[in-house]
Design a protein around this motif. Structure first.
Motif, PDB file in Angstrom:
ATOM      1  N   SER A 235       0.747  -1.358   0.127  1.00  0.00           N
ATOM      2  CA  SER A 235       0.104   0.023  -0.119  1.00  0.00           C
ATOM      3  C   SER A 235       0.931   1.191  -0.087  1.00  0.00           C
ATOM      4  O   SER A 235       0.610   2.093  -0.766  1.00  0.00           O
ATOM      5  N   ILE A 236       1.782   1.176   0.868  1.00  0.00           N
ATOM      6  CA  ILE A 236       2.797   2.531   1.135  1.00  0.00           C
ATOM      7  C   ILE A 236       3.470   2.815  -0.305  1.00  0.00           C
ATOM      8  O   ILE A 236       3.464   3.827  -0.852  1.00  0.00           O
ATOM      9  N   LEU A 237       4.150   1.775  -0.775  1.00  0.00           N
ATOM     10  CA  LEU A 237       4.768   1.792  -2.082  1.00  0.00           C
ATOM     11  C   LEU A 237       4.010   2.443  -3.162  1.00  0.00           C
ATOM     12  O   LEU A 237       4.268   3.292  -3.763  1.00  0.00           O
ATOM     13  N   GLN A 238       2.763   1.781  -3.222  1.00  0.00           N
ATOM     14  CA  GLN A 238       1.821   2.056  -4.276  1.00  0.00           C
ATOM     15  C   GLN A 238       1.344   3.519  -4.163  1.00  0.00           C
ATOM     16  O   GLN A 238       1.282   4.283  -5.252  1.00  0.00           O
ATOM     17  N   ASN A 239       0.885   3.883  -3.029  1.00  0.00           N
ATOM     18  CA  ASN A 239       0.536   5.282  -2.606  1.00  0.00           C
ATOM     19  C   ASN A 239       1.571   6.340  -2.941  1.00  0.00           C
ATOM     20  O   ASN A 239       1.295   7.365  -3.539  1.00  0.00           O
ATOM     21  N   LYS A 240       2.865   6.017  -2.462  1.00  0.00           N
ATOM     22  CA  LYS A 240       3.926   6.951  -2.719  1.00  0.00           C
ATOM     23  C   LYS A 240       4.079   7.329  -4.156  1.00  0.00           C
ATOM     24  O   LYS A 240       4.074   8.362  -4.489  1.00  0.00           O
ATOM     25  N   MET A 241       3.948   6.011  -4.865  1.00  0.00           N
ATOM     26  CA  MET A 241       4.177   6.339  -6.471  1.00  0.00           C
ATOM     27  C   MET A 241       3.194   7.048  -7.028  1.00  0.00           C
ATOM     28  O   MET A 241       3.405   7.990  -8.068  1.00  0.00           O
ATOM     29  N   GLU A 242       1.934   6.913  -6.660  1.00  0.00           N
ATOM     30  CA  GLU A 242       0.661   7.592  -7.071  1.00  0.00           C
ATOM     31  C   GLU A 242       0.726   8.891  -7.001  1.00  0.00           C
ATOM     32  O   GLU A 242       0.765   9.738  -7.542  1.00  0.00           O
ATOM     33  N   ASN A 243       1.237   9.383  -5.631  1.00  0.00           N
ATOM     34  CA  ASN A 243       1.719  10.736  -5.234  1.00  0.00           C
ATOM     35  C   ASN A 243       2.601  11.473  -6.034  1.00  0.00           C
ATOM     36  O   ASN A 243       2.689  12.452  -6.581  1.00  0.00           O
ATOM     37  N   LEU A 244       3.791  10.433  -6.344  1.00  0.00           N
ATOM     38  CA  LEU A 244       4.772  11.045  -7.020  1.00  0.00           C
ATOM     39  C   LEU A 244       4.411  11.376  -8.573  1.00  0.00           C
ATOM     40  O   LEU A 244       4.805  12.325  -9.251  1.00  0.00           O
ATOM     41  N   LEU A 245       3.403  10.431  -8.962  1.00  0.00           N
ATOM     42  CA  LEU A 245       2.974  10.562 -10.584  1.00  0.00           C
ATOM     43  C   LEU A 245       2.197  11.841 -10.692  1.00  0.00           C
ATOM     44  O   LEU A 245       2.096  12.430 -11.651  1.00  0.00           O
ATOM     45  N   ALA A 246       1.396  12.072  -9.549  1.00  0.00           N
ATOM     46  CA  ALA A 246       0.417  13.347  -9.720  1.00  0.00           C
ATOM     47  C   ALA A 246       1.201  14.511  -9.634  1.00  0.00           C
ATOM     48  O   ALA A 246       0.661  15.542  -9.956  1.00  0.00           O
ATOM     49  N   ASP A 247       2.544  14.665  -9.261  1.00  0.00           N
ATOM     50  CA  ASP A 247       3.372  15.870  -9.346  1.00  0.00           C
ATOM     51  C   ASP A 247       3.443  16.390 -10.606  1.00  0.00           C
ATOM     52  O   ASP A 247       3.963  15.701 -11.636  1.00  0.00           O
ATOM     53  N   GLU A 248       3.025  17.796 -10.972  1.00  0.00           N
ATOM     54  CA  GLU A 248       2.899  18.341 -12.098  1.00  0.00           C
ATOM     55  C   GLU A 248       4.331  18.441 -12.839  1.00  0.00           C
ATOM     56  O   GLU A 248       4.585  18.557 -14.088  1.00  0.00           O
ATOM     57  N   THR A 249       5.318  18.735 -11.941  1.00  0.00           N
ATOM     58  CA  THR A 249       6.650  19.038 -12.289  1.00  0.00           C
ATOM     59  C   THR A 249       7.395  17.989 -12.853  1.00  0.00           C
ATOM     60  O   THR A 249       8.605  18.107 -13.186  1.00  0.00           O
ATOM     61  N   LEU A 250       6.734  16.754 -12.612  1.00  0.00           N
ATOM     62  CA  LEU A 250       7.662  15.522 -13.130  1.00  0.00           C
ATOM     63  C   LEU A 250       7.820  15.383 -14.616  1.00  0.00           C
ATOM     64  O   LEU A 250       6.841  15.743 -15.505  1.00  0.00           O
TER      65      LEU A 250
END
Lengths: 438, 224
Positions: A235-250
């Protein structure tokens, strides 16, 4: 052959052999007895004669003659007294011929010499041999009847006793070995018996069953606990990545890398979910009370999976009657079972391949569904293991984690469905699913 | 809207907070049973997310107590315990929804949206996209007066994308939403692409669907 049958056959057989031996030996035995008895009577008679002679004196019998002889009218017996030389001494019984009134007859003769008033005398007592053997036949017959009666009696007693003796064993077999369903029920009852061997067998079986149960429960518990424990870190891994991906500056490169990682986490998640599903089925956490029409189920699955069929240009032939209803099942689990099988049938099929789904009503009220594909097939040496967890086939590339069929197996066991597989390399694979009775 | 996250796994709670913040939710975090009860005494919340397995108490107890102090709040139970028994007792105690770990934050958010629509009567049920209208409760897509036939999965996908418009949704997020708890190890499959292709095909008959974008390598987005 069952033990009781074997024992019955053995007992009857051995008794028959005894009867046979006895029947063969009977004439000889009876003859022997008759002969012994005759000898005994002759000796008794000698004793009587000697005592009478001692009382009356020899002269009383001789009455001036040189010798004395007496026999009955039928000449069956005779008694003779005659003086003999001093040196002669006899004391024996033997068969010999005597001439009485011009008839030569066979006698059993007792010859005995004794002294009386300084002279030597010979006493002979004889019995015709025919009179000795006259009782042989009836005696034999009588003995035979008694024997047969006794044998029948003992066979009956033996069989009853054996049945009583073996009953605990049969109970052990019927309660612990036949029709047992895994996992075994807890609290197996001990069989009442005074036979130490059966007690030992029964207790060993209970012990073994408990050990197997324990190992099974432990494994189940482990699978369940382990998969639950894995869920939180995933869960933690998945949610961290999800948040990372939502970053506009990526930037795109990083986004792609995260997507790849998410795919891997997804894979991990699916393995864990599959294990959890299996452990939940094994822990009987699903309710089996629904009624399902297999035709509707297949239509639903085919709709879900239609894009896969189109992708590989696979034709599916569904021949299931709309009337059939499966009772006492869990719809979601059955959906999963057939989905996995059809999914495999597509996955391991070739382009422009075919899938046939057919049904059959079996004689014992059972209902069979067959799913046949025209795929690449499974090597013979792999067939016994296809339902095992994490089974890897030797196929290159397009292979799952080997949990799909393990799920199928556990759902089948949970519903008491028999599932079997046949496969021919290059020809395709057939799964037969038999529902006990519906 | 105010959200209380009762979750003992700190980094998980943090990720949930980070995600929900972007959608303008205000989040408080409680890391224990005790802490959770304290927060409930102090504040009023619109949403309460409860992890059932807490180190110092049963999450279901929090649910019971919170129902008294915050009767109007919406409750979502979050747990790795996906057992039927827990699920039933959670829903019996008045939870509005139930999420099994691991879940996508997007899924959490859309469940919250669904509850908000239902519970707080926020009526944005008739969504418009391009020249199409989507009626969520009736599950129909219309172009003018014309009804467009979409399969169940296609409708689920389209409405999910619209509810999260202007955001890229990955194939995994989409597939988790349409498959739910169903186990499908087909992780590399292109079934999401196949469904999207079908949606486009059906809608393109009436008007163009440029608003449904493919984000290469990642997934899909509806731009508006």
């Amino acid at each position: 052959m069952k033990l009781s049958t074997k024992l019955t056959l053995f007992i009857t057989g051995s008794k028959l052999v005894i009867v046979l031996l006895f029947v063969l030996a009977l004439p000889f035995l009876v003859k022997q007895i008759a002969s012994e008895y005759t000898n005994y009577t002759l000796k008794q008679q000698r004793k009587q004669v000697l005592s009478i002679v001692g009382k009356n004196g020899l002269d009383y019998y001789f009455q001036g003659d040189q010798n004395y002889g007496s026999y009955t009218m039928l000449k069956e017996e005779f008694i003779a007294l005659l003086p003999v030389d001093k040196g002669v001494s006899m004391n024996f019984i033997k068969d010999s011929q005597r001439l009485i009134e011009s008839d030569t007859l066979n006698y059993r003769v007792l010859s005995y010499t004794f002294k009386n008033k300084g002279k030597n005398y010979l006493l002979e007592i004889g019995k015709t041999t025919t009179s000795i053997n006259q009782y042989n036949k009836p005696l034999q017959r009588f003995a035979l009847y008694v024997l047969i009666f006794l044998i029948v009696l003992t066979i009956l007693i033996d069989l009853t006793f054996i049945r009583m003796l073996i009953r605990p064993l049969e109970k052990i077999i019927s309660s612990k070995l036949i029709n047992r369903r895994f996992p075994f029920k807890d609290g197996q009852k001990r069989i009442q018996t005074s036979t130490a061997d059966f007690k030992y067998l029964d207790e060993s079986l209970i012990l073994l069953m408990n050990q197997i149960n324990e190992a099974f429960y432990k494994e189940r518990e482990f699978t369940s606990n382990a998969s639950h424990e894995l869920m939180t870190p995933i869960s933690i891994l998945q949610n961290k990545m999800e948040n990372l991906l939502a970053d506009e500056t990526l930037d795109e490169k990083s986004a792609m890398a995260i997507i790849e990682m998410m795919k891997t986490v997804d894979r991990l998640k699916n393995i864990t979910k599959s294990l959890l599903l299996i452990s939940r089925i094994e822990n009987e956490q699903y309710i089996r009370k629904e009624e399902v029409k297999p035709l509707l189920l297949f239509n639903e699955i085919i709709e879900e999976i239609s894009h896969r069929l189109e992708e590989k240009h696979i034709q599916i032939f569904l021949d299931i009657s709309p009337e059939v209803i499966l009772k006492g099942v869990n719809k979601d689990l059955l959906f999963q079972l057939f989905f996995n099988l059809i999914h495999n049938a597509i996955k391991f099929n070739r382009h422009n391949g075919k899938i046939f789904i057919t049904e059959k009503h079996l004689s014992n009220n059972a209902y069979e569904i067959t799913i046949r594909d025209t795929g690449i097939g499974i090597p013979k040496q792999d067939l016994p293991f296809v339902f095992d967890r994490f089974m890897k086939t030797n196929l290159e590339g397009d292979v799952g984690y080997g949990l799909g069929l393990a799920i199928v197996k556990s759902i089948a066991i949970y519903h008491q469905i028999q599932i079997s597989i046949q496969s021919e390399i290059g020809e395709g694979t057939t799964f037969k699913i038999v529902f006990p009775e519906s | 809207m105010k959200v209380l996250i009762v979750e003992d796994e700190k980094s998980l709670a943090y990720e949930m907070e980070a995600f929900l913040k972007k959608s303008f939710y205000l989040c408080d975090i409680a890391h224990s049973f005790k802490n959770g009860l304290e927060q409930l005494e102090l504040n009023k919340y619109d949403f309460i997310l409860i992890d059932l397995s807490l180190p110092d108490g049963d999450g279901l107890e929090i649910l019971k107590k919170a129902k008294q102090s915050n009767p109007d709040a919406a409750y979502i139970i979050i747990t790795a315990r996906t057992q039927l028994k827990d699920r039933v007792s959670g829903l019996d105690l008045g939870a509005d929804d139930y999420l099994a770990k691991p879940f996508y934050l997007l899924e959490l958010q859309s469940r919250m949206q669904a509850i908000a629509r239902r519970k707080f009567s926020i009526t944005e049920e008739l969504l418009a996209i391009g020249e199409f209208h989507i009626d969520l409760p009736k599950r129909v897509v219309t172009f003018g007066q014309e009804k467009i036939e979409l399969s169940r999965k296609e409708f689920d996908l389209l409405s999910y994308l619209i509810l999260h418009k202007n955001r890229v949704l990955t194939r995994a997020q989409l597939s988790e939403h349409i498959w739910g708890t169903f186990v499908n190890d087909d992780y590399d499959s292109n079934y999401i692409d196949a469904h999207i292709k079908n949606i486009r095909k059906k809608l393109n008959v009436w008007a163009n669907t440029e608003w449904l974008e493919t984000v290469r390598g990642v997934g899909y987005r509806i731009k508006k």
